[in-house]
Scaffold this motif. Structure first.
Motif, PDB file in Angstrom:
ATOM      1  N   ILE A 227     -11.059   3.160   4.856  1.00  0.00           N
ATOM      2  CA  ILE A 227     -10.075   3.085   4.095  1.00  0.00           C
ATOM      3  C   ILE A 227      -9.311   1.597   3.983  1.00  0.00           C
ATOM      4  O   ILE A 227      -9.083   1.065   3.021  1.00  0.00           O
ATOM      5  N   ILE A 228      -8.895   1.006   5.288  1.00  0.00           N
ATOM      6  CA  ILE A 228      -8.479  -0.224   5.255  1.00  0.00           C
ATOM      7  C   ILE A 228      -9.536  -1.218   4.648  1.00  0.00           C
ATOM      8  O   ILE A 228      -9.095  -2.172   4.047  1.00  0.00           O
TER       9      ILE A 228
ATOM     10  N   VAL B 133       0.900  -1.314   0.105  1.00  0.00           N
ATOM     11  CA  VAL B 133       0.115  -0.126   0.167  1.00  0.00           C
ATOM     12  C   VAL B 133       1.030   1.230   0.030  1.00  0.00           C
ATOM     13  O   VAL B 133       1.875   1.486   0.980  1.00  0.00           O
ATOM     14  N   MET B 134       0.978   2.126  -0.944  1.00  0.00           N
ATOM     15  CA  MET B 134       1.577   3.388  -1.193  1.00  0.00           C
ATOM     16  C   MET B 134       0.830   4.533  -0.972  1.00  0.00           C
ATOM     17  O   MET B 134      -0.161   4.666  -1.503  1.00  0.00           O
TER      18      MET B 134
ATOM     19  N   GLU C 122       0.316   4.656   9.279  1.00  0.00           N
ATOM     20  CA  GLU C 122       0.677   3.840  10.612  1.00  0.00           C
ATOM     21  C   GLU C 122      -0.660   2.894  11.026  1.00  0.00           C
ATOM     22  O   GLU C 122      -0.473   1.728  11.285  1.00  0.00           O
ATOM     23  N   GLN C 123      -1.787   3.438  10.747  1.00  0.00           N
ATOM     24  CA  GLN C 123      -3.142   2.728  10.963  1.00  0.00           C
ATOM     25  C   GLN C 123      -3.005   1.521  10.146  1.00  0.00           C
ATOM     26  O   GLN C 123      -3.516   0.429  10.624  1.00  0.00           O
ATOM     27  N   ILE C 124      -2.611   1.600   8.618  1.00  0.00           N
ATOM     28  CA  ILE C 124      -2.872   0.421   7.812  1.00  0.00           C
ATOM     29  C   ILE C 124      -2.085  -0.275   8.273  1.00  0.00           C
ATOM     30  O   ILE C 124      -2.006  -1.606   8.283  1.00  0.00           O
TER      31      ILE C 124
ATOM     32  N   GLU D  41      -1.045  -8.147   7.560  1.00  0.00           N
ATOM     33  CA  GLU D  41      -0.728  -8.434   6.081  1.00  0.00           C
ATOM     34  C   GLU D  41      -0.778  -7.265   4.853  1.00  0.00           C
ATOM     35  O   GLU D  41      -0.613  -7.350   3.850  1.00  0.00           O
ATOM     36  N   MET D  42      -0.807  -6.139   5.434  1.00  0.00           N
ATOM     37  CA  MET D  42      -0.479  -4.805   4.658  1.00  0.00           C
ATOM     38  C   MET D  42       0.766  -4.075   4.697  1.00  0.00           C
ATOM     39  O   MET D  42       0.921  -3.484   5.906  1.00  0.00           O
TER      40      MET D  42
END
Ligand code: F6P
Length: 363
Positions: free
Chosen positions: A215-216, A177-178, A269-271, A276-277
């Protein structure tokens, strides 16, 4: 009869196309109207401190393609709030009378103020004190009221889009994830348009408070469909539902302004709390204001300049040049001052993003 004279200054943050305006104003004033042109240095600072130069043909030759501004700029200088050090303390003083005095001494027919909403607000106040002003809207944020666009935006959008294109390859190769954070202050134009142009998967803008779980969820849903990477474009002014905007720097008083920035990192940070991300963050920052103006910005800046001189020559003062329905028209400064144009929720851009299946950070 004395030769007519106009002044020009560039205020606020720099952006590509400022030199194209300076050149366009000087060439049009000199060639078409036989005027002289005075350029004030470092925005309103030059007006306050009597720092200026005469812009003849030679001084504006060869600058069309250059980023930045040959006159310099300042996003702190304000004639109504000049910062002075008095007995060791920073205090504000009103220097507007001195500015008007200089304006009169220089026999200016008009002062062309090139800038964003802050510059237009100061220009409006000066006009109320008797200065004859013509405004020209610039900013990469495209948030100036009453105009469909501002020069500088197209160049910044090109930089941001190019960055998103480039981040795609790493995202795809590493299945990551960018998150890319772009500027734009309180408006989401830059994030939304570069996000659509660059094929972003999630675009977060200030006008739509985000929900991190949404978002996640969007990223996870993509992986369920076999997409093992996601590009999340975040506007620096974005905030979560019920949350606040994120600042890099708390205002230290004096000349320091609050600086937006860092919301992309918080989202990443939350992602990343989800093992797995794998996530990386890129904050584009001032790269977005650099480099040569795009052809579109050169054209817009040049047309704005020609129109601004025309308004001055026709004595249509205290107006800003604006683009409406593709045409350049004057709008009263008072309609622009102190306002910001944000992305309306019924914007066709939002509709297009949603139609494409892009996620806008909230369910
Ligand atoms: O208004 C243009 C802009 O680049 C914004 O997008 C950004 O928030 C701000 O200026 C940054 O300002 P500075 O150059 O003072 O850091």
């Amino acid at each position: 009869m004395k030769t007519k004279r106009i002044g020009i200054l560039t205020g606020g943050g720099d952006c590509p196309g400022l030199n194209a305006v300076i050149r366009g104003v000087a060439k049009t004033a000199i060639h078409r109207h036989g005027m002289e042109v005075v350029g004030f240095l470092d925005g309103f600072e030059g007006l306050i401190e009597k720092r200026f130069l005469f812009l003849d043909h030679a001084r504006v030759s060869g600058i069309l393609t250059m980023g930045g501004t040959i006159l310099g700029t300042s996003n702190r200088a304000n004639p109504f709030k000049r910062l002075v050090i008095d007995e060791g303390a920073v205090k504000e003083a009103d220097a507007s009378d001195d500015c008007l005095q200089l304006y009169g001494d220089l026999r200016l027919e008009a002062l062309i103020c090139v800038g964003g909403d802050g510059t237009m607000a100061i220009a409006d106040r000066l006009s109320r004190k008797g200065a004859r002003i013509v405004g020209v809207p610039k900013t990469i944020d495209k948030d100036v009221m009453e105009t469909e666009t501002t020069f500088g935006f197209d160049s910044a959008r090109a930089v941001a889009t190019d960055a998103i294109d480039k981040l795609h390859t790493t995202a795809q190769s590493h299945h990551r994830v960018m998150v890319v954070e772009v500027m734009g202050r309180n408006a989401g134009w830059l994030a939304l348009e570069s996000g659509i142009a660059g094929g972003g998967d999630v675009v977060v803008i200030p006008e739509i408070p985000f929900d991190i779980e949404a978002i996640i969820g969007a990223v996870r849903k993509r992986s369920l469909y076999g997409k093992r990477f996601s590009i999340v474009v975040v506007a620096e002014g974005a905030k979560s539902v019920g949350g606040e905007q994120v600042f890099q720097h708390s205002p230290g008083g004096g000349v320091q302004q609050p600086r937006l920035g860092g919301v992309g990192r918080l989202i990443a940070e939350q992602i990343e709390k989800h093992p797995e991300m794998e996530c990386r963050v890129t904050i584009l920052g001032h790269l977005q204001r650099g480099g040569p103006p795009t052809p579109c910005d050169r054209l817009l800046a040049t047309q704005f300049a020609v129109k601004a001189v025309e308004l001055a020559a026709n004595q249509q003062f205290n107006h800003m040049v604006a683009q409406k329905g593709g045409r350049l028209v004057p709008v009263p400064l008072e309609r622009v001052a102190g306002k910001q144009r944000r992305v309306p929720l019924d914007s066709p851009l939002i509709e297009a993003a949603l139609a494409l299946g892009m996620h806008l950070g909230a369910d």
